[in-house]
Scaffold this motif. Structure first.
Motif, mmCIF file in Angstrom:
data_model
loop_
_atom_site.group_PDB
_atom_site.id
_atom_site.type_symbol
_atom_site.label_atom_id
_atom_site.label_comp_id
_atom_site.label_asym_id
_atom_site.label_seq_id
_atom_site.Cartn_x
_atom_site.Cartn_y
_atom_site.Cartn_z
ATOM 1 N N GLN A 215 0.825 -1.213 0.000
ATOM 2 C CA GLN A 215 0.000 0.000 0.000
ATOM 3 C C GLN A 215 0.866 1.273 0.000
ATOM 4 O O GLN A 215 0.546 2.255 -0.662
ATOM 5 C CB GLN A 215 -0.894 0.002 1.239
ATOM 6 N N ILE A 216 1.964 1.215 0.730
ATOM 7 C CA ILE A 216 2.803 2.420 0.864
ATOM 8 C C ILE A 216 3.599 2.675 -0.417
ATOM 9 O O ILE A 216 3.756 3.817 -0.848
ATOM 10 C CB ILE A 216 3.678 2.298 2.138
ATOM 11 N N ALA A 217 4.053 1.601 -1.056
ATOM 12 C CA ALA A 217 4.752 1.787 -2.335
ATOM 13 C C ALA A 217 3.816 2.451 -3.346
ATOM 14 O O ALA A 217 4.199 3.372 -4.067
ATOM 15 C CB ALA A 217 5.253 0.439 -2.853
ATOM 16 N N LYS A 218 2.562 1.996 -3.376
ATOM 17 C CA LYS A 218 1.577 2.608 -4.281
ATOM 18 C C LYS A 218 1.318 4.065 -3.891
ATOM 19 O O LYS A 218 1.231 4.950 -4.737
ATOM 20 C CB LYS A 218 0.263 1.815 -4.229
ATOM 21 N N ARG A 219 1.203 4.288 -2.600
ATOM 22 C CA ARG A 219 0.946 5.648 -2.108
ATOM 23 C C ARG A 219 2.064 6.608 -2.535
ATOM 24 O O ARG A 219 1.824 7.768 -2.827
ATOM 25 C CB ARG A 219 0.862 5.566 -0.573
ATOM 26 N N PHE A 220 3.292 6.107 -2.547
ATOM 27 C CA PHE A 220 4.432 6.944 -2.931
ATOM 28 C C PHE A 220 4.622 7.011 -4.446
ATOM 29 O O PHE A 220 5.612 7.534 -4.926
ATOM 30 C CB PHE A 220 5.718 6.443 -2.261
ATOM 31 N N GLY A 221 3.699 6.420 -5.185
ATOM 32 C CA GLY A 221 3.715 6.602 -6.638
ATOM 33 C C GLY A 221 4.345 5.468 -7.424
ATOM 34 O O GLY A 221 4.670 5.657 -8.602
ATOM 35 N N ALA A 222 4.492 4.292 -6.808
ATOM 36 C CA ALA A 222 5.063 3.168 -7.565
ATOM 37 C C ALA A 222 4.148 2.843 -8.741
ATOM 38 O O ALA A 222 2.928 2.768 -8.601
ATOM 39 C CB ALA A 222 5.219 1.945 -6.675
ATOM 40 N N ASP A 223 4.791 2.632 -9.859
ATOM 41 C CA ASP A 223 4.058 2.334 -11.077
ATOM 42 C C ASP A 223 3.626 0.863 -11.082
ATOM 43 O O ASP A 223 2.541 0.506 -11.535
ATOM 44 C CB ASP A 223 5.045 2.631 -12.223
ATOM 45 N N LEU B 244 -5.173 -4.724 -2.403
ATOM 46 C CA LEU B 244 -4.447 -3.651 -1.715
ATOM 47 C C LEU B 244 -3.556 -2.861 -2.685
ATOM 48 O O LEU B 244 -2.915 -1.894 -2.282
ATOM 49 C CB LEU B 244 -3.576 -4.231 -0.595
ATOM 50 N N GLY B 245 -3.473 -3.327 -3.937
ATOM 51 C CA GLY B 245 -2.702 -2.559 -4.918
ATOM 52 C C GLY B 245 -1.615 -3.343 -5.634
ATOM 53 O O GLY B 245 -0.971 -2.807 -6.538
ATOM 54 N N ALA B 246 -1.392 -4.600 -5.245
ATOM 55 C CA ALA B 246 -0.339 -5.376 -5.926
ATOM 56 C C ALA B 246 -0.726 -5.601 -7.389
ATOM 57 O O ALA B 246 -1.860 -5.994 -7.680
ATOM 58 C CB ALA B 246 -0.128 -6.713 -5.225
ATOM 59 N N ASP B 247 0.202 -5.339 -8.289
ATOM 60 C CA ASP B 247 -0.081 -5.539 -9.706
ATOM 61 C C ASP B 247 0.137 -6.986 -10.104
ATOM 62 O O ASP B 247 -0.530 -7.506 -10.991
ATOM 63 C CB ASP B 247 0.838 -4.625 -10.536
ATOM 64 N N GLU B 248 1.117 -7.638 -9.458
ATOM 65 C CA GLU B 248 1.420 -9.041 -9.765
ATOM 66 C C GLU B 248 1.828 -9.743 -8.481
ATOM 67 O O GLU B 248 2.327 -9.092 -7.556
ATOM 68 C CB GLU B 248 2.612 -9.148 -10.731
ATOM 69 N N ASP C 261 3.091 11.768 9.849
ATOM 70 C CA ASP C 261 2.417 11.466 8.575
ATOM 71 C C ASP C 261 1.934 10.014 8.538
ATOM 72 O O ASP C 261 0.884 9.714 7.973
ATOM 73 C CB ASP C 261 3.371 11.714 7.391
ATOM 74 N N ILE C 262 2.725 9.111 9.130
ATOM 75 C CA ILE C 262 2.303 7.703 9.146
ATOM 76 C C ILE C 262 1.041 7.577 10.016
ATOM 77 O O ILE C 262 0.051 6.954 9.617
ATOM 78 C CB ILE C 262 3.423 6.775 9.679
ATOM 79 N N LEU D 249 -4.766 3.381 5.073
ATOM 80 C CA LEU D 249 -4.035 2.114 5.027
ATOM 81 C C LEU D 249 -4.910 1.040 5.651
ATOM 82 O O LEU D 249 -5.527 1.262 6.705
ATOM 83 C CB LEU D 249 -2.714 2.221 5.801
ATOM 84 N N ASP D 250 -4.974 -0.118 4.999
ATOM 85 C CA ASP D 250 -5.763 -1.218 5.514
ATOM 86 C C ASP D 250 -4.992 -1.870 6.675
ATOM 87 O O ASP D 250 -3.837 -2.255 6.511
ATOM 88 C CB ASP D 250 -6.009 -2.240 4.401
ATOM 89 N N VAL D 251 -5.623 -1.963 7.833
ATOM 90 C CA VAL D 251 -4.952 -2.470 9.042
ATOM 91 C C VAL D 251 -5.713 -3.681 9.565
ATOM 92 O O VAL D 251 -6.934 -3.644 9.676
ATOM 93 C CB VAL D 251 -4.941 -1.383 10.151
ATOM 94 N N ARG D 252 -4.984 -4.744 9.848
ATOM 95 C CA ARG D 252 -5.619 -5.919 10.463
ATOM 96 C C ARG D 252 -5.113 -6.032 11.895
ATOM 97 O O ARG D 252 -3.933 -6.298 12.115
ATOM 98 C CB ARG D 252 -5.273 -7.178 9.669
ATOM 99 N N ALA D 253 -6.003 -5.797 12.851
ATOM 100 C CA ALA D 253 -5.607 -5.765 14.266
ATOM 101 C C ALA D 253 -6.539 -6.621 15.095
ATOM 102 O O ALA D 253 -7.730 -6.709 14.809
ATOM 103 C CB ALA D 253 -5.662 -4.322 14.763
ATOM 104 N N ARG D 254 -5.980 -7.255 16.118
ATOM 105 C CA ARG D 254 -6.808 -8.025 17.051
ATOM 106 C C ARG D 254 -6.459 -7.633 18.483
ATOM 107 O O ARG D 254 -5.362 -7.955 18.978
ATOM 108 C CB ARG D 254 -6.570 -9.522 16.877
ATOM 109 N N PRO D 255 -7.377 -6.934 19.168
ATOM 110 C CA PRO D 255 -7.100 -6.587 20.568
ATOM 111 C C PRO D 255 -7.187 -7.819 21.462
ATOM 112 O O PRO D 255 -8.083 -8.640 21.295
ATOM 113 C CB PRO D 255 -8.208 -5.573 20.910
ATOM 114 N N VAL D 256 -6.251 -7.943 22.379
ATOM 115 C CA VAL D 256 -6.215 -9.079 23.316
ATOM 116 C C VAL D 256 -5.910 -8.507 24.704
ATOM 117 O O VAL D 256 -4.989 -7.687 24.842
ATOM 118 C CB VAL D 256 -5.105 -10.088 22.916
#
Ligand SMILES: NC(=O)c1ccc[n+]([C@@H]2O[C@H](COP(=O)([O-])OP(=O)(O)OC[C@H]3O[C@@H](n4cnc5c(N)ncnc54)[C@H](OP(=O)(O)O)[C@@H]3O)[C@@H](O)[C@H]2O)c1
Length: 308
Positions: A151-159, A177-181, A270-271, A280-287
């Motif tokens: 996600q962050i590579a795409k956010r920074f403009g990765a082609d 999430l944005g992966a091309d391959e 910024d993060i 940003l997609d976040v997967r979290a589990r509170p315990v």
């Protein structure tokens, strides 16, 4: 106070009593811990396999988290290598190593995401000059940090972002999430012409991917930045000497030390903002922290976040 306490490298933490924290330095402050993530770094420091492990026991693990300060404001804070970490009801932070958060943040979401997100954010912002339109291969893309890296590579403009891993179904999920391959480590030659590799695995898979990639590279004089970020598959990697000569391959690392505390702090707001804003997609589990011993080695796709 109640805390997770480690007494040996080869045993998981136990929930128990630990002396209450005391602020000593001019910039230190005792804070209430709201949420702290169980990152790979936390496990590695507690079991002695990370370069920053101190071997001092008893140890309260936890390297970062969301806290409430003495003015009731929320902060995201990163701790130094001391024996009192974030897996406790209270911690001592150095205010200079923290950033204020809006009062409506979800502490669990922030605590889950900051460490994994930081890994690729800092690598692309602080270890190389990453330019829009460049292409990125992510080795170990199915973990929390790799998912963020896509996600962050795409956010920074990765082609073009190519996600590499060993689990086909988890890889397939990265397209949304944005992966091309997506490729296996052995198929890294399909990403032979990328500009940047973000490497979370090291060990054998990295060496295999590096050789495949360099052999298939059309323009071996084109710069290839290989950024070593994690070592989930091995602390050492049998890199063949020829790959270093056969292409314009530059290997560097990104982590605490190779990126200075000042640089890390400059990027944190910024993060945090990107995570808070839902970008940003976040997967979290509170315990509950009381379940730390059971949760310590749990296999889960979500980042476990302890809530005291
Ligand atoms: N330098 C930094 O700033 C920084 C920051 C954060 C993390 N890291 C490091 O990056 C690495 C990954 O962290 P994470 O947060 O993504 O952890 P995570 O969420 O637990 O994910 C672990 C990942 O590693 C893969 N994996 C595990 N064993 C493997 C093996 N033997 N061969 C190949 N792949 C393997 C898993 O693949 P499957 O999906 O196939 O199980 C999964 O993708 C860790 O070493 C961590 O310490 C570094």
């Amino acid at each position: 106070m109640r805390a997770a306490v480690v007494n040996a490298f080869d045993a998981p933490p136990q929930y128990g009593e630990y002396p209450g924290p005391v602020a000593r330095g001019e910039h230190e402050m005792v804070v209430e811990v709201l949420a702290a993530g169980l990152h790979q770094l936390v496990r590695a420091r507690a079991n002695g396999t990370h370069y920053s492990s101190t071997g001092t026991f008893p140890l309260v693990p936890g390297v970062d988290g969301v806290v409430r300060d003495q003015e009731s404001n929320l902060r995201y804070a990163v701790l130094d290598d001391g024996p009192l970490g974030m897996f406790a009801e209270q911690a001592v932070i150095d205010v200079r190593r923290s950033v204020p958060l809006p009062n409506d943040v979800d502490p669990v979401r922030i605590a889950a995401a900051m460490n994994p997100a930081m890994s690729s954010w800092l690598a692309l912002r602080r270890r190389i000059t990453f330019e829009k339109g460049q292409s990125v291969l992510i080795l170990g893309a199915t973990g929390s940090s790799g998912r963020m890296a896509v996600q962050i590579a795409k956010r920074f403009g990765a082609d073009r972002v190519v996600a590499a891993g060993r689990n086909a179904s988890r890889l397939a999920a990265l397209h949304e999430l944005g992966a091309d391959e997506t490729v296996t480590f052995e198929q890294a030659d399909r990403a032979a012409d990328v500009d940047v590799v973000l490497d979370y695995v090291w060990g054998e898979p990295s060496a295999v991917a590096m050789t495949a990639l360099v052999k298939a590279r059309r323009d071996r004089g084109a710069p290839l930045h290989w950024i070593q970020i994690g070592s989930i598959a091995g602390q050492t990697s049998p890199v063949h000497s020829a790959v270093l000569r056969a292409a314009r391959l530059q290997i560097c690392g990104s982590g605490v030390g190779s990126v200075s505390p000042r640089e890390i702090l400059e990027e944190l707001p910024d993060i945090a903002e990107a995570v808070h804003a839902g970008e940003l997609d976040v997967r979290a589990r509170p315990v509950p922290l009381a379940q730390v011993a059971e949760a310590w080695s749990a296999q889960t796709d979500d980042r476990i976040v302890f809530v005291p």
